[in-house]
Design an enzyme around this catalytic site. Structure first.
Site, mmCIF file in Angstrom:
data_model
loop_
_atom_site.group_PDB
_atom_site.id
_atom_site.type_symbol
_atom_site.label_atom_id
_atom_site.label_comp_id
_atom_site.label_asym_id
_atom_site.label_seq_id
_atom_site.Cartn_x
_atom_site.Cartn_y
_atom_site.Cartn_z
ATOM 1 N N CYS A 117 80.936 -147.717 79.947
ATOM 2 C CA CYS A 117 80.594 -148.366 81.219
ATOM 3 C C CYS A 117 81.185 -149.779 81.225
ATOM 4 O O CYS A 117 81.432 -150.352 80.156
ATOM 5 C CB CYS A 117 79.071 -148.428 81.310
ATOM 6 S SG CYS A 117 78.452 -149.297 82.759
ATOM 7 N N THR A 123 79.557 -152.292 81.710
ATOM 8 C CA THR A 123 78.565 -153.067 80.948
ATOM 9 C C THR A 123 78.973 -153.153 79.476
ATOM 10 O O THR A 123 78.801 -154.190 78.832
ATOM 11 C CB THR A 123 77.190 -152.365 81.063
ATOM 12 O OG1 THR A 123 76.847 -152.309 82.441
ATOM 13 C CG2 THR A 123 76.110 -153.091 80.301
ATOM 14 N N HIS A 130 81.377 -155.867 78.957
ATOM 15 C CA HIS A 130 80.747 -157.196 78.900
ATOM 16 C C HIS A 130 80.184 -157.453 77.505
ATOM 17 O O HIS A 130 80.275 -158.559 76.967
ATOM 18 C CB HIS A 130 79.617 -157.310 79.928
ATOM 19 C CG HIS A 130 80.111 -157.348 81.346
ATOM 20 N ND1 HIS A 130 80.717 -158.460 81.876
ATOM 21 C CD2 HIS A 130 80.111 -156.419 82.319
ATOM 22 C CE1 HIS A 130 81.056 -158.211 83.130
ATOM 23 N NE2 HIS A 130 80.705 -156.971 83.423
ATOM 24 N N HIS A 157 74.957 -146.302 76.954
ATOM 25 C CA HIS A 157 73.781 -145.847 77.712
ATOM 26 C C HIS A 157 74.065 -144.665 78.638
ATOM 27 O O HIS A 157 73.133 -144.083 79.173
ATOM 28 C CB HIS A 157 73.203 -147.009 78.533
ATOM 29 C CG HIS A 157 74.204 -147.611 79.470
ATOM 30 N ND1 HIS A 157 75.075 -148.598 79.081
ATOM 31 C CD2 HIS A 157 74.505 -147.332 80.758
ATOM 32 C CE1 HIS A 157 75.854 -148.908 80.098
ATOM 33 N NE2 HIS A 157 75.533 -148.154 81.135
ATOM 34 N N GLU A 158 75.346 -144.311 78.844
ATOM 35 C CA GLU A 158 75.661 -143.184 79.745
ATOM 36 C C GLU A 158 75.857 -141.955 78.878
ATOM 37 O O GLU A 158 76.944 -141.741 78.328
ATOM 38 C CB GLU A 158 76.947 -143.493 80.517
ATOM 39 C CG GLU A 158 76.852 -144.748 81.360
ATOM 40 C CD GLU A 158 78.126 -145.049 82.148
ATOM 41 O OE1 GLU A 158 78.152 -146.071 82.842
ATOM 42 O OE2 GLU A 158 79.087 -144.256 82.062
ATOM 43 N N CYS A 167 57.842 -148.864 82.837
ATOM 44 C CA CYS A 167 56.477 -148.830 82.277
ATOM 45 C C CYS A 167 55.621 -147.779 82.978
ATOM 46 O O CYS A 167 54.625 -147.332 82.455
ATOM 47 C CB CYS A 167 55.830 -150.212 82.370
ATOM 48 S SG CYS A 167 55.293 -150.689 84.044
ATOM 49 N N CYS A 215 56.730 -149.498 89.874
ATOM 50 C CA CYS A 215 56.769 -148.099 89.405
ATOM 51 C C CYS A 215 55.882 -147.240 90.284
ATOM 52 O O CYS A 215 56.265 -146.141 90.694
ATOM 53 C CB CYS A 215 56.302 -148.020 87.953
ATOM 54 S SG CYS A 215 57.568 -148.545 86.777
ATOM 55 N N CYS A 262 61.512 -151.613 87.733
ATOM 56 C CA CYS A 262 60.223 -151.854 87.070
ATOM 57 C C CYS A 262 60.110 -153.317 86.645
ATOM 58 O O CYS A 262 61.061 -153.903 86.131
ATOM 59 C CB CYS A 262 60.137 -150.950 85.840
ATOM 60 S SG CYS A 262 58.781 -151.376 84.724
ATOM 61 N N LEU A 269 76.634 -152.649 95.299
ATOM 62 C CA LEU A 269 76.355 -152.357 93.886
ATOM 63 C C LEU A 269 77.060 -153.364 92.979
ATOM 64 O O LEU A 269 76.608 -153.650 91.882
ATOM 65 C CB LEU A 269 76.822 -150.940 93.531
ATOM 66 C CG LEU A 269 76.473 -150.511 92.105
ATOM 67 C CD1 LEU A 269 75.148 -149.747 92.082
ATOM 68 C CD2 LEU A 269 77.567 -149.669 91.465
HETATM 69 N N1 LIG Z 1 73.987 -152.690 90.334
HETATM 70 C C1 LIG Z 1 74.090 -151.796 89.352
HETATM 71 O O1 LIG Z 1 73.143 -151.094 89.002
HETATM 72 C C2 LIG Z 1 75.407 -151.612 88.705
HETATM 73 C C3 LIG Z 1 75.577 -150.593 87.746
HETATM 74 C C4 LIG Z 1 76.854 -150.404 87.204
HETATM 75 C C5 LIG Z 1 77.905 -151.219 87.602
HETATM 76 N N2 LIG Z 1 77.683 -152.218 88.519
HETATM 77 C C6 LIG Z 1 78.791 -153.045 89.039
HETATM 78 O O2 LIG Z 1 79.493 -152.228 89.943
HETATM 79 C C7 LIG Z 1 80.874 -152.634 90.011
HETATM 80 C C8 LIG Z 1 81.772 -151.427 89.780
HETATM 81 O O3 LIG Z 1 81.817 -151.057 88.425
HETATM 82 P P1 LIG Z 1 82.969 -150.091 87.891
HETATM 83 O O4 LIG Z 1 82.781 -150.017 86.430
HETATM 84 O O5 LIG Z 1 83.044 -148.861 88.681
HETATM 85 O O6 LIG Z 1 84.301 -150.851 88.305
HETATM 86 P P2 LIG Z 1 85.201 -151.983 87.637
HETATM 87 O O7 LIG Z 1 84.413 -153.253 87.602
HETATM 88 O O8 LIG Z 1 85.823 -151.453 86.402
HETATM 89 O O9 LIG Z 1 86.368 -152.041 88.718
HETATM 90 C C9 LIG Z 1 86.314 -152.793 89.872
HETATM 91 C C10 LIG Z 1 87.546 -152.464 90.717
HETATM 92 O O10 LIG Z 1 87.547 -153.358 91.820
HETATM 93 C C11 LIG Z 1 88.894 -153.717 92.076
HETATM 94 N N3 LIG Z 1 88.980 -154.970 92.836
HETATM 95 C C12 LIG Z 1 89.117 -156.238 92.382
HETATM 96 N N4 LIG Z 1 89.213 -157.097 93.419
HETATM 97 C C13 LIG Z 1 89.119 -156.372 94.551
HETATM 98 C C14 LIG Z 1 89.164 -156.696 95.943
HETATM 99 N N5 LIG Z 1 89.313 -157.952 96.365
HETATM 100 N N6 LIG Z 1 89.054 -155.675 96.833
HETATM 101 C C15 LIG Z 1 88.904 -154.396 96.425
HETATM 102 N N7 LIG Z 1 88.859 -154.036 95.112
HETATM 103 C C16 LIG Z 1 88.966 -155.008 94.189
HETATM 104 C C17 LIG Z 1 89.538 -153.786 90.695
HETATM 105 O O11 LIG Z 1 90.951 -153.657 90.759
HETATM 106 C C18 LIG Z 1 88.868 -152.597 89.990
HETATM 107 O O12 LIG Z 1 89.624 -151.407 90.111
HETATM 108 C C19 LIG Z 1 81.010 -153.749 88.977
HETATM 109 O O13 LIG Z 1 80.891 -154.989 89.634
HETATM 110 C C20 LIG Z 1 79.825 -153.521 88.060
HETATM 111 O O14 LIG Z 1 79.429 -154.704 87.404
HETATM 112 C C21 LIG Z 1 76.466 -152.404 89.082
HETATM 113 ZN ZN LIG Z 2 76.543 -147.916 82.991
HETATM 114 ZN ZN LIG Z 3 56.896 -150.602 85.840
#
Ligand SMILES: NC(=O)c1ccc[n+]([C@@H]2O[C@H](COP(=O)([O-])OP(=O)(O)OC[C@H]3O[C@@H](n4cnc5c(N)ncnc54)[C@H](O)[C@@H]3O)[C@@H](O)[C@H]2O)c1
Ligand SMILES: [Zn+2]
Ligand SMILES: [Zn+2]
Length: 350
Positions: free
Chosen positions: A46, A48, A51, A71-72, A101, A107, A115, A270
């Site tokens: 992922c 994540t 990071h 985690h996936e 929890c 929850c 949660c 997201l």
């Molecule tokens: N909220 C949540 O629960 C949750 C869970 C998982 C991931 N995320 C987030 O979701 C996002 C997607 O994750 P991922 O792993 O699929 O993708 P990623 O972060 O690997 O890829 C992001 C894509 O966006 C493109 N991009 C960059 N600038 C752009 C712009 N101006 N316009 C359009 N596209 C652009 C990049 O070229 C890349 O292909 C990330 O920001 C991640 O942190 C959130």
């Molecule tokens: Zn994930």
């Molecule tokens: Zn809870």
């Protein structure tokens, strides 16, 4: 069922620096009350995990050194803790990584994914870049026979895509997917399978992913050389799309999404932003947009919708999963993800 060994090797964040992962020996955990022990089938990488690998501010603040991350994941239950009657040894499960929890207000109102006392499997505690892991039984979602073993581990990001898309209308609607990382690509596929009328996909400059989006059924794919807002308006009779989904975490994409959603339309976010983006709030107001932040997957509505979609057999998971590697090749998998010429990367344990 083969016997469970007493120790195992697992990819462990051991040093506070970029990379900083070693394959370290751990005791195979014993499932505590309410938990199950799972033999890993596959675990996908992922954003994540990148990071944590690069040890940015978020990684430093969330992940204790010594943690096995990942985690996936999916696998077979090989042992059961006290009091677990929902599962049996041999069950094939996929993991919901949001550990809840089940008692707090969130929850109880059906929002266990946020949660108040939550933690994330494979981030805050040991996860699945190892051959065995324990998890609360409630987080081990049974896979129906209709899900192929190779697809089971990607339900976490696929669920992210579905949760985001279904924050607005999809069937017979115009949908824009901003950001074509693995989750955005899953969203293009799901939007098509759910009967979207028109799918517009945007990325910055990742040609591999833009080509994949086209292959998955996007009607129009836009990038950095396009006037994204003008193109989306022109493709929607000048009004904008019904449902915009932001999967890039890039401020310009969020701005584009706001300005190309129709009056009274939906904007589901997201993406996670490096710093708080400046956005045209007045456009949100005057366009009367329904703006929603999306976190994780609804437990369990998103999983139910996802398993129905997977059972229908109309998703092209194999197009989004571009690489399957042996789990010992974790470092190569991270390098692939960093380079970006890929969709989802899955590590196989069996
Ligand atoms: N909220 C949540 O629960 C949750 C869970 C998982 C991931 N995320 C987030 O979701 C996002 C997607 O994750 P991922 O792993 O699929 O993708 P990623 O972060 O690997 O890829 C992001 C894509 O966006 C493109 N991009 C960059 N600038 C752009 C712009 N101006 N316009 C359009 N596209 C652009 C990049 O070229 C890349 O292909 C990330 O920001 C991640 O942190 C959130
Ligand atoms: Zn994930
Ligand atoms: Zn809870």
């Amino acid at each position: 069922m083969s016997e469970v060994p007493s120790t195992m090797m697992g990819w462990t964040k051991v040093r506070p620096e970029p990379d900083g992962f070693d394959l370290v020996e751990h005791v195979v955990p014993v499932p505590q009350a309410g938990e199950v022990l799972v033999k890993t089938h596959s675990t996908s990488i992922c954003g994540t995990d990148l990071h944590i690998w690069s040890w940015d501010e978020w990684g430093r603040s969330e992940v204790p050194l010594g943690t096995i991350t990942g985690h996936e994941t999916s696998g077979h239950i090989v042992a059961i803790g006290e009091g677990v009657s929902s599962h049996t040894v041999g069950d094939f499960v996929s993991i919901e990584c949001h550990l809840a929890c089940w008692e707090c207000e969130r929850c109880r109102e059906g929002n266990a994914h946020v949660c108040e006392n939550g933690a994330i499997f494979g981030v805050h505690r040991n996860g699945a870049f190892a051959p065995y892991f324990t998890v609360p039984a409630a987080n081990a979602r049974l896979n129906p026979d209709t899900i192929s073993a190779g697809d089971a581990s990607i339900q976490d990001p696929l669920g992210n895509a579905i949760h985001t898309l279904t924050g607005g209308p999809v069937k017979d609607s115009t949908v824009a997917i901003h950001g074509l990382g693995p989750i955005g690509l899953f969203a293009v596929d799901v939007a098509r399978a759910m009967g979207a009328k028109k799918i517009i996909a945007t990325d910055w400059d990742n040609q591999t992913r833009m080509d994949l989006a086209k292959e998955l059924g996007a009607d129009l794919v836009l990038g950095k050389d396009d006037d994204v807002v003008a193109e989306i308006l022109s493709a929607t009779g000048g009004v904008g799309v019904d449902n915009s989904c932001e999967f890039s975490g890039a401020a310009p994409a969020l701005n584009n999404a706001i300005k190309s959603t129709r009056n009274g339309g939906w904007l589901n976010i997201l993406g996670v932003y490096g710093s708080d983006p400046v956005v045209p709030v007045n456009d949100i107001v005057f366009r009367y947009l329904h703006v929603k932040g999306i976190n994780g997957r609804k437990m369990w509505q998103t999983w139910d919708t996802m398993q129905e979609l997977l059972a229908e057999g109309d998703l092209n998971i194999d197009k989004v999963v571009t690489h399957r590697l042996h789990w010992h090749d974790f470092q190569a998998a991270i390098a692939l993800m960093q380079e970006g010429n890929c969709g989802k990367v899955v590590l196989n344990f069996e």
